[in-house]
Design an enzyme around this catalytic site. Structure first.
Site, PDB file in Angstrom:
ATOM      1  N   ASP A   8       0.470  -1.191  -0.023  1.00 47.46           N
ATOM      2  CA  ASP A   8       0.092   0.459  -0.195  1.00 47.46           C
ATOM      3  C   ASP A   8       0.627   0.989   0.111  1.00 47.46           C
ATOM      4  O   ASP A   8       2.147   0.654  -0.191  1.00 47.46           O
ATOM      5  CB  ASP A   8      -0.973  -0.140   1.172  1.00 47.46           C
ATOM      6  CG  ASP A   8      -1.959   0.791   0.970  1.00 47.46           C
ATOM      7  OD1 ASP A   8      -2.617   1.816   0.418  1.00 47.46           O
ATOM      8  OD2 ASP A   8      -1.789   1.645   2.705  1.00 47.46           O
ATOM      9  N   VAL A   9       0.481   2.622   0.199  1.00 52.21           N
ATOM     10  CA  VAL A   9       1.100   3.405  -0.392  1.00 52.21           C
ATOM     11  C   VAL A   9       1.175   4.620   1.304  1.00 52.21           C
ATOM     12  O   VAL A   9       1.997   4.768   1.805  1.00 52.21           O
ATOM     13  CB  VAL A   9       0.979   4.860  -1.399  1.00 52.21           C
ATOM     14  CG1 VAL A   9       1.380   5.478  -1.733  1.00 52.21           C
ATOM     15  CG2 VAL A   9       1.540   3.341  -2.835  1.00 52.21           C
TER      16      VAL A   9
END
Length: 221
Positions: A8-9
């Site tokens: 994920d970021v």
């Protein structure tokens, strides 16, 4: 055998959630509403547009809501234009995966334009084999679509993949996709549900790296 790690970021690689939390506090203060970052903002994390609107409608009148959100976005985007803070251990875990020749992908609900710009600014965009963004899938997390799409693109079986996530909805998306997940919690602490849906809870990316090295990869020959 571990072949692919999917990141994920926001909240995992980039410390953007703390920026938006601070921006929410500042926006609320401007209009006489205290501690919005520690109250209302936490209820918005991971919500889709429709669900986000429902939460806002419960807590803010329409006139104040529009003013606060506009100010929140102005402050938040302004802060991120100055600096995109990186989570501790990001480059170390990427180096580690490179050393073991494990593929790396991104699966984020953030749109492509912002994702590319921010990952390039912190110098890690080109380190990933594949990047899939929120405006390129139909359903948002916790729907498993984005993770299933990454598996298909990377031609990897779910049993040979691992997801790194910080959020409740991200953990659920990985769980529903049938992929092992390590949660690295950001602002919101994991509940018993997330603990059951993950194989490990790490305090940061360095600890996640150590867990992978100890439990999921073979020694480099």
């Amino acid at each position: 055998m571990l072949e692919l790690v999917v990141f994920d970021v926001d909240g995992l690689m980039l410390d953007t959630e703390s920026v938006w939390k601070e921006a929410f506090d500042q926006a609320g203060n401007k209009y006489g509403i205290q501690n919005m970052g520690s109250t209302l903002f936490l209820k918005l994390i991971g919500k889709s547009g429709r669900d986000e609107k429902e939460v806002l409608d419960r807590y803010l009148s329409q006139d104040i809501q529009e003013l606060v959100i506009k100010e929140w976005e102005r402050i938040g985007y302004g802060m991120l234009e100055k600096e995109v803070p990186v989570k501790p251990g990001l480059n170390e875990i990427l180096d580690f995966l490179d050393a073991y020749h494990i593929k790396k992908a991104v699966a984020t609900t953030t749109r492509r334009e912002l994702t590319e710009e921010r990952l390039k600014r912190v110098g890690v965009y080109d380190r990933f084999d594949y990047v899939l963004c929120g405006d390129e899938v139909i359903n948002r997390k916790p729907d498993p679509e984005i993770y299933l799409s990454v598996l298909k693109k990377m031609d990897t079986d779910a049993r040979n993949a691992l997801v790194l996530e910080d959020s409740v909805v991200g953990v659920e998306a990985a769980y529903r996709a049938g992929i092992d997940c390590i949660q690295v919690p950001d602002i919101i602490a994991p509940t018993d549900v997330q603990k059951k849906q993950t194989i490990y809870t790490a305090k940061d990316l360095m600890e996640a790296r150590d867990y992978i090295e100890k439990n999921m990869v073979q020694s480099i020959g």
